[in-house]
Each structure stands twice: as structure tokens, then as C-alpha cells.
Motif scaffolding. Structure first.
Motif, PDB file in Angstrom:
ATOM      1  N   ASN A  67       1.152  15.254  44.115  1.00 47.18           N
ATOM      2  CA  ASN A  67       0.519  15.999  43.024  1.00 47.18           C
ATOM      3  C   ASN A  67       0.177  17.428  43.428  1.00 47.18           C
ATOM      4  OD1 ASN A  67       0.562  13.668  41.377  1.00 47.18           O
ATOM      5  ND2 ASN A  67      -1.377  12.973  42.256  1.00 47.18           N
ATOM      6  N   SER A  68       1.039  18.006  44.288  1.00 44.30           N
ATOM      7  CA  SER A  68       0.762  19.358  44.770  1.00 44.30           C
ATOM      8  C   SER A  68       2.070  20.024  45.172  1.00 44.30           C
ATOM      9  CB  SER A  68      -0.189  19.293  45.970  1.00 44.30           C
ATOM     10  OG  SER A  68      -0.260  20.548  46.623  1.00 44.30           O
ATOM     11  N   PRO A  69       2.149  21.364  45.050  1.00 42.73           N
ATOM     12  CA  PRO A  69       3.337  22.072  45.532  1.00 42.73           C
ATOM     13  C   PRO A  69       3.298  22.348  47.026  1.00 42.73           C
ATOM     14  CG  PRO A  69       1.826  23.620  44.524  1.00 42.73           C
ATOM     15  CD  PRO A  69       1.210  22.253  44.347  1.00 42.73           C
ATOM     16  N   VAL A  70       2.245  21.904  47.708  1.00 46.07           N
ATOM     17  CA  VAL A  70       2.079  22.160  49.137  1.00 46.07           C
ATOM     18  C   VAL A  70       3.047  21.284  49.933  1.00 46.07           C
ATOM     19  CG1 VAL A  70       0.493  22.051  51.085  1.00 46.07           C
ATOM     20  CG2 VAL A  70      -0.334  22.780  48.849  1.00 46.07           C
ATOM     21  N   THR A  71       3.835  21.906  50.797  1.00 42.32           N
ATOM     22  CA  THR A  71       4.757  21.150  51.648  1.00 42.32           C
ATOM     23  C   THR A  71       4.049  20.634  52.891  1.00 42.32           C
ATOM     24  OG1 THR A  71       5.463  23.188  52.751  1.00 42.32           O
ATOM     25  CG2 THR A  71       6.755  22.452  50.851  1.00 42.32           C
ATOM     26  N   ILE A  72       4.626  19.603  53.512  1.00 47.71           N
ATOM     27  CA  ILE A  72       4.015  18.969  54.681  1.00 47.71           C
ATOM     28  C   ILE A  72       4.893  19.227  55.900  1.00 47.71           C
ATOM     29  CG2 ILE A  72       3.242  16.802  55.706  1.00 47.71           C
ATOM     30  CD1 ILE A  72       2.776  15.749  52.904  1.00 47.71           C
ATOM     31  N   SER A  73       4.396  20.017  56.816  1.00 49.68           N
ATOM     32  CA  SER A  73       5.153  20.353  58.019  1.00 49.68           C
ATOM     33  C   SER A  73       4.857  19.363  59.146  1.00 49.68           C
ATOM     34  CB  SER A  73       4.801  21.767  58.479  1.00 49.68           C
ATOM     35  OG  SER A  73       3.408  21.880  58.701  1.00 49.68           O
ATOM     36  N   PHE A  74       5.809  19.237  60.061  1.00 46.28           N
ATOM     37  CA  PHE A  74       5.668  18.450  61.285  1.00 46.28           C
ATOM     38  C   PHE A  74       5.321  16.986  61.025  1.00 46.28           C
ATOM     39  CE2 PHE A  74       4.169  22.850  62.197  1.00 46.28           C
ATOM     40  CZ  PHE A  74       5.315  23.280  62.849  1.00 46.28           C
ATOM     41  N   ALA A  75       5.880  16.421  59.971  1.00 48.48           N
ATOM     42  CA  ALA A  75       5.742  14.982  59.714  1.00 48.48           C
ATOM     43  C   ALA A  75       6.858  14.248  60.465  1.00 48.48           C
ATOM     44  CB  ALA A  75       5.819  14.687  58.223  1.00 48.48           C
ATOM     45  N   THR A  76       6.605  13.016  60.859  1.00 46.06           N
ATOM     46  CA  THR A  76       7.595  12.224  61.587  1.00 46.06           C
ATOM     47  C   THR A  76       8.532  11.518  60.609  1.00 46.06           C
ATOM     48  OG1 THR A  76       6.005  11.824  63.367  1.00 46.06           O
ATOM     49  CG2 THR A  76       7.921  10.373  63.278  1.00 46.06           C
ATOM     50  N   VAL A  77       9.834  11.662  60.855  1.00 48.17           N
ATOM     51  CA  VAL A  77      10.850  11.014  60.018  1.00 48.17           C
ATOM     52  C   VAL A  77      11.626  10.033  60.896  1.00 48.17           C
ATOM     53  CG1 VAL A  77      12.772  11.354  58.432  1.00 48.17           C
ATOM     54  CG2 VAL A  77      11.040  13.142  58.679  1.00 48.17           C
ATOM     55  N   GLY A 106      21.800   2.552  52.079  1.00 49.24           N
ATOM     56  CA  GLY A 106      21.120   1.290  52.338  1.00 49.24           C
ATOM     57  C   GLY A 106      20.125   1.357  53.480  1.00 49.24           C
ATOM     58  N   ASP A 107      20.171   2.428  54.295  1.00 46.64           N
ATOM     59  CA  ASP A 107      19.213   2.569  55.398  1.00 46.64           C
ATOM     60  C   ASP A 107      17.813   2.832  54.843  1.00 46.64           C
ATOM     61  OD1 ASP A 107      21.209   2.180  57.168  1.00 46.64           O
ATOM     62  OD2 ASP A 107      21.161   4.182  58.068  1.00 46.64           O
ATOM     63  N   THR A 108      16.811   2.470  55.652  1.00 45.44           N
ATOM     64  CA  THR A 108      15.416   2.675  55.268  1.00 45.44           C
ATOM     65  C   THR A 108      14.802   3.762  56.146  1.00 45.44           C
ATOM     66  OG1 THR A 108      15.179   0.379  54.571  1.00 45.44           O
ATOM     67  CG2 THR A 108      13.160   1.591  54.996  1.00 45.44           C
ATOM     68  N   LEU A 109      14.241   4.772  55.509  1.00 43.13           N
ATOM     69  CA  LEU A 109      13.594   5.868  56.220  1.00 43.13           C
ATOM     70  C   LEU A 109      12.078   5.755  56.082  1.00 43.13           C
ATOM     71  CD1 LEU A 109      15.846   8.888  55.094  1.00 43.13           C
ATOM     72  CD2 LEU A 109      16.187   7.290  56.999  1.00 43.13           C
ATOM     73  N   LEU A 110      11.395   6.079  57.162  1.00 45.38           N
ATOM     74  CA  LEU A 110       9.928   6.024  57.177  1.00 45.38           C
ATOM     75  C   LEU A 110       9.388   7.423  57.465  1.00 45.38           C
ATOM     76  CD1 LEU A 110       7.199   4.483  57.278  1.00 45.38           C
ATOM     77  CD2 LEU A 110       7.617   4.107  59.723  1.00 45.38           C
ATOM     78  N   PHE A 111       8.439   7.866  56.633  1.00 43.74           N
ATOM     79  CA  PHE A 111       7.828   9.186  56.770  1.00 43.74           C
ATOM     80  C   PHE A 111       6.339   9.002  57.105  1.00 43.74           C
ATOM     81  CE2 PHE A 111      11.370   9.393  53.899  1.00 43.74           C
ATOM     82  CZ  PHE A 111      12.078  10.510  54.315  1.00 43.74           C
ATOM     83  N   ARG A 112       5.907   9.639  58.193  1.00 41.10           N
ATOM     84  CA  ARG A 112       4.514   9.486  58.634  1.00 41.10           C
ATOM     85  C   ARG A 112       3.910  10.836  58.998  1.00 41.10           C
ATOM     86  NH1 ARG A 112       5.382   5.847  63.624  1.00 41.10           N
ATOM     87  NH2 ARG A 112       7.305   7.051  63.589  1.00 41.10           N
ATOM     88  N   LYS A 113       2.613  10.942  58.713  1.00 45.40           N
ATOM     89  CA  LYS A 113       1.850  12.142  59.059  1.00 45.40           C
ATOM     90  C   LYS A 113       0.385  11.737  59.122  1.00 45.40           C
ATOM     91  CE  LYS A 113       0.860  16.698  59.221  1.00 45.40           C
ATOM     92  NZ  LYS A 113       1.297  17.636  60.252  1.00 45.40           N
ATOM     93  N   SER A 114      -0.312  12.200  60.139  1.00 45.21           N
ATOM     94  CA  SER A 114      -1.727  11.862  60.249  1.00 45.21           C
ATOM     95  C   SER A 114      -2.473  12.332  59.009  1.00 45.21           C
ATOM     96  CB  SER A 114      -2.345  12.494  61.500  1.00 45.21           C
ATOM     97  OG  SER A 114      -2.217  13.892  61.468  1.00 45.21           O
ATOM     98  N   ASP A 115      -3.410  11.518  58.544  1.00 47.76           N
ATOM     99  CA  ASP A 115      -4.214  11.778  57.341  1.00 47.76           C
ATOM    100  C   ASP A 115      -3.418  11.621  56.054  1.00 47.76           C
ATOM    101  OD1 ASP A 115      -6.549  12.280  58.803  1.00 47.76           O
ATOM    102  OD2 ASP A 115      -6.021  14.384  59.073  1.00 47.76           O
ATOM    103  N   TYR A 116      -2.213  10.997  56.148  1.00 49.40           N
ATOM    104  CA  TYR A 116      -1.425  10.691  54.959  1.00 49.40           C
ATOM    105  C   TYR A 116      -0.969   9.227  55.018  1.00 49.40           C
ATOM    106  CZ  TYR A 116      -1.011  15.664  53.810  1.00 49.40           C
ATOM    107  OH  TYR A 116      -1.280  16.959  53.475  1.00 49.40           O
ATOM    108  N   THR A 117      -0.790   8.619  53.853  1.00 47.75           N
ATOM    109  CA  THR A 117      -0.281   7.256  53.781  1.00 47.75           C
ATOM    110  C   THR A 117       1.222   7.269  54.060  1.00 47.75           C
ATOM    111  OG1 THR A 117      -1.922   6.673  52.108  1.00 47.75           O
ATOM    112  CG2 THR A 117      -0.011   5.218  52.320  1.00 47.75           C
TER     113      THR A 117
END
Length: 234
Positions: free
Chosen positions: A28-38, A63-74
Motif C-alpha cells: 500500500n505504498s510506492p516505497v521500494t524495499i532495498s536489500f531484501a533477501t530473495v 513452477g519454482d517457488t520464490l521466498l522474499f524476506r526482510k527484517s520488520d516485514y512479513t
């Protein structure tokens, strides 16, 4: 036989690796998220990081599954269903109790101190009007020239500056600087002290603006480091 060949060709196509590209955004924001783990959790490949604009690239197949993680984010999971550019939204984790209690305590502490000044000085306002001085001369003059009132004004100014420093530190801090540029711990303190942005700028800057500011400022700092060296006192 033809159907069997078609299924085999489709399966081979699905297993073919290609580069998945996309951008990570705060939900719900135009703010991009830098340095997240993919991470491609379907394959044993190294984790990657999104760049400072939130963009990412990773090898995968349909068919592959990608996981996106960043501290303070679900964490967010994506199943690759096509070769198009992907847009991923991460939901911030809101620490309601911790943040609310801390901010409320800070504001209450400052407000209580100001109230104590009022009780101690028995004056009406930190900034009395001309009419208040005329209508109530003794109280008005005390508000203008009283020692406690003067102390309260100084404290009020200090409070405003302190709250502004807190807002700056939320977006311009040690972890962000260290992620943005390669800087030693020895230089970090000196750099941040000399190149702290103004509160008026922080209020309107996007994450990209702050990162750009850090990079440009650090480039200048490296070229002129000698003049920013902190002198040791003996």
C-alpha cells in the motif's frame, strides 16, 4: 503418441531456467524495499539481495517457488507462473506495543516537564501575547521576563530539537549507511556526524533520495577525509 510428445515438450519448457526480474514494494505504498533477501526455495541456489531501488533478479523456471524476506516485514512467497516482470508487496510488521509505549512515554515525559515548569513559575503561557500583558500586567510581565518562564522556553526549544533528531534517526542511521556504502567503523561516526541531513529534508525525501544523498555525501567525504578528522584531546 502425439499427446505424449506434447506433454514431454511442455515439461521440458517448464524446467528451462530463465531470469525472473521484478521490484519489491512496501504494501500500500510506492516505497521500494532495498536489500531484501530473495531465495529460490525450489533449488539449491545462493540467496540474492534486491538492489537499493528494490529491483531483483534470480534464476528460476516455471513452477519454482520464490521466498522474499526482510527484517520488520512479513515474508512473501511467489510461485513463478509466467516469464513476466514480477511486482512483490511486503507487509510491514507493526510492533504496536513497543512503538506506542516508547513514543507515548517520550511525549508524556516532555509534556510533564513543561507542565512542571508552569506549576513552578505560575505563568500563563510560554509565548504571551501583548493583550495578555495589558490585561494582566503582573502575570504578563512575569511570563515575558520570569526566570522559570525563560527556562521553560529553553526546554521547549530543546524538546523540539530532540524530537526532530528522533525522526532523523528513524531514516538516517548506522545500519542504512553501512548497507549503502563500504565504510569502516572508524569513519562511520565521523561521517554521520558531519553529514546528518536536515529535518526539513528528511520529511519530504523518499528512501531513494536518502540513499542517493548518502552515496554522494560519502564520495565527498572520502575525497576530503582529512578535514573531517576528529581531533583527540589529551
Amino acid at each position: 503418441m502425439v499427446l505424449l510428445c506434447f506433454c514431454y515438450a511442455f515439461d521440458a519448457s517448464a524446467q528451462q531456467l530463465f531470469t525472473v526480474t521484478g521490484t519489491l514494494f512496501k504494501k500500500n505504498s510506492p516505497v521500494t524495499i532495498s536489500f531484501a533477501t530473495v531465495t529460490n526455495i525450489s533449488r539449491k541456489t545462493p540467496d540474492l539481495l534486491s538492489d537499493y531501488l528494490g529491483g531483483f533478479k534470480i534464476e528460476a523456471s516455471l513452477g519454482d517457488t520464490l521466498l522474499f524476506r526482510k527484517s520488520d516485514y512479513t515474508p512473501q512467497i511467489l510461485v513463478v507462473l509466467n516469464r513476466g516482470v514480477q511486482t512483490i508487496y511486503l507487509q510491514p510488521i507493526i510492533h504496536l506495543e513497543q512503538v506506542t509505549v516508547k513514543e507515548t512515554s517520550k511525549k508524556l515525559e516532555l509534556q510533564n516537564t513543561l507542565e512542571n515548569y508552569k506549576k513552578k513559575g505560575q505563568y500563563n503561557s510560554l509565548n504571551p501575547s501583548v493583550m495578555s500583558v495589558i490585561s494582566s500586567p503582573l502575570s504578563g510581565l512575569y511570563d515575558l521576563f520570569g526566570k522559570s518562564a525563560n527556562q521553560a522556553r529553553k526546554f521547549q526549544k530543546f524538546t523540539q530539537e530532540e524530537l526532530e533528531r528522533i525522526e532523523i534517526a528513524k531514516r538516517y542511521n548506522r545500519p542504512l549507511v553501512k548497507k549503502t556504502v563500504e565504510i569502516s567503523d572508524e569513519d562511520l561516526e565521523t561521517f554521520m556526524l558531519n553529514f546528518q541531513p536536515f529535518y526539513e529534508d528528511i520529511k519530504v525525501w523518499s528512501d531513494y533520495d536518502i540513499i542517493t544523498y548518502i552515496k554522494k555525501s560519502y564520495g565527498y567525504f572520502k575525497d576530503n577525509k582529512a578535514q573531517y578528522k576528529i581531533q583527540k584531546l589529551y
